[in-house]
Design an enzyme around this catalytic site. Structure first.
Site, PDB file in Angstrom:
ATOM      1  N   ASP A 130      -4.710 -14.177   0.736  1.00 39.77           N
ATOM      2  CA  ASP A 130      -5.430 -12.509   1.413  1.00 39.77           C
ATOM      3  C   ASP A 130      -7.437 -12.148   1.237  1.00 39.77           C
ATOM      4  OD1 ASP A 130      -5.659  -9.880   2.125  1.00 39.77           O
ATOM      5  OD2 ASP A 130      -5.276  -9.161  -0.326  1.00 39.77           O
TER       6      ASP A 130
ATOM      7  N   HIS B  28       0.726  -1.035   0.038  1.00 36.93           N
ATOM      8  CA  HIS B  28       0.464  -0.018  -0.350  1.00 36.93           C
ATOM      9  C   HIS B  28       1.030   1.278   0.266  1.00 36.93           C
ATOM     10  CE1 HIS B  28      -3.799  -2.054   0.375  1.00 36.93           C
ATOM     11  NE2 HIS B  28      -3.187  -3.212   1.476  1.00 36.93           N
TER      12      HIS B  28
ATOM     13  N   ARG C 195      10.428   5.060 -17.361  1.00 40.94           N
ATOM     14  CA  ARG C 195      11.562   5.813 -16.957  1.00 40.94           C
ATOM     15  C   ARG C 195      11.431   5.460 -15.432  1.00 40.94           C
ATOM     16  NH1 ARG C 195       9.380   8.992 -20.587  1.00 40.94           N
ATOM     17  NH2 ARG C 195       7.945  10.226 -19.578  1.00 40.94           N
TER      18      ARG C 195
END
Length: 398
Positions: free
Chosen positions: A276, A197, A229
């Protein structure tokens, strides 16, 4: 069954070999792995030629069968632990969610009380995975934003005591930890630090890796992705071998193409399957709750009202099955990502994570397509599938 043999099974050994043989178990431990058939006289459980794997270890799970570890009751913990062997899971970390300090304290206190009690035939709670509240609000996902705070060693000690007993993993956003001071102190205490997160950049991940971050929470989800990038946290997971990566292999949180790419370029030694899962796992489609928020579950997908993914309803054996199908993994590779890597990560490989003499008899018997037939939790049957002939001559406790 204090003393018995599991016979007629294809055994996945920790060195990668598959043997046809049997396992001698006594008082919850593996006494001997035997190739072929022994003449030992004792009760026997017939595996009917199916495959025996080490029991699955789920280091990131919030709930199942209508219960959540944040419910704050021993009964909720017991219900989840009793359910998990049906999917082959024999041990797990109780995972919290971002909530008030009082709610987190209560959840930790109650689940610690559960750990003290008997767990025969249930999956073993190995400790805690603290997911939040030390996360980035812009990567909160289904974590309630109003309870997010900056990393605090004081809070952790209030919850777990100065020795941080039972705290195994802390998920945090490293860019929110000023000077990475909390990260460093937790690392020194032996706690696994996981970036999750988070909005961290690639360079921030390299720096946090130097200070003790060694793990990535539900890899690719709720973290900065790869750009040509700036390759972010996901790029760090692919490039930096210091990081182990949790994977929710449900085809929803991560596409099958990404699962294939992870298998090919990260490899088997750094991937750890997790679920999860939230309380709706094992129950019909409908509306449930996670962190006090309504979650709609339909067709294997759990979402908040705005469409944000809110955990999963994934079963471990289904995640293992999908990895086998999409990446063509061998039984040995599957045992690595479903059990062995997690046991090593938690420092428990001396007693869990592989089928070896002296280890806990945490075992799961599966078909070729990963249907769970029987699960043994420290030698006690935690689940048996009606499809497995049981009670016939040659099987104990019939």
């Amino acid at each position: 069954m204090e003393h018995f043999i599991i016979e007629n099974v294809s055994v996945c050994l920790e060195d990668g070999r598959m043997i046809q043989g049997e396992i001698l178990i006594s008082n919850g431990r593996i006494i001997e792995v035997i190739e072929g058939k022994s003449g030992i006289e004792c009760e026997r459980f017939n595996g009917n030629g199916n495959t025996l794997l080490p029991g699955f270890i789920d280091i990131h799970i919030h709930g199942a069968d209508g219960a959540d570890f944040m419910d704050g009751s021993v009964e909720a913990a017991a219900k989840i632990a009793k359910y998990l062997p049906s999917e082959g899971t024999t041990s797990f970390l109780a995972t919290t969610i971002t909530q008030s300090p009082e709610a987190i304290h209560q959840a930790i206190y109650v689940n610690r009380e559960y750990i003290k009690g008997p767990m025969e035939g249930s999956a073993e709670m190995l400790g805690f995975h603290l997911e939040g509240p030390f996360i980035h609000p812009e990567q909160a996902g289904a974590q309630p934003k109003e309870f997010i705070v900056e990393p605090s060693l004081e809070l952790l000690m209030n919850w777990f005591g100065e020795s941080l007993t039972d705290l195994k993993i802390v998920t945090l956003a490293p860019e929110r930890d000023s000077g990475l001071s909390v990260t460093s102190k937790l690392h020194e205490s032996g706690v696994i630090l996981s970036a999750g997160h988070t909005k961290a950049t690639f360079s921030q991940m390299l720096e946090s890796g130097d200070k003790g971050i060694t793990h990535l929470t539900h890899f690719t989800n709720a973290m900065t992705g790869i750009h040509h990038r700036e390759i972010g946290v996901v790029g760090a997971g692919f490039m930096d071998e210091r990081f182990t990566c949790e994977v929710i292999a449900d085809g929803i949180h991560i596409s099958v193409e990404m699962l294939k790419m992870m298998s090919k370029f990260i490899g088997m030694d750094r991937l750890i399957l997790i679920t999860d899962s939230m309380r709706a796992k094992g129950l019909p489609d409908g509306v449930y709750s996670l962190g006090g928020q309504p979650v709609t579950v339909a067709d294997g997908k759990a979402v908040l009202a705005d469409g944000t993914l809110a955990g999963s309803v994934l079963k471990m054996n289904d995640g293992v099955k999908l990895m086998k199908e999409v990446a063509g993994l061998t039984w040995h590779q599957l045992q690595l990502i479903s059990s062995q890597n997690a046991a090593k990560r938690l420092g428990l490989y001396s007693r869990k994570g592989s089928i070896s003499r002296g280890k806990d008899a945490d075992l799961v018997l599966v078909t070729e397509d990963l249907e769970v037939l029987c699960t043994f939790c420290k030698g006690a049957i935690g689940y048996i599938n009606e499809k497995l002939t049981y009670g016939q001559e040659g099987n104990p406790n019939g």
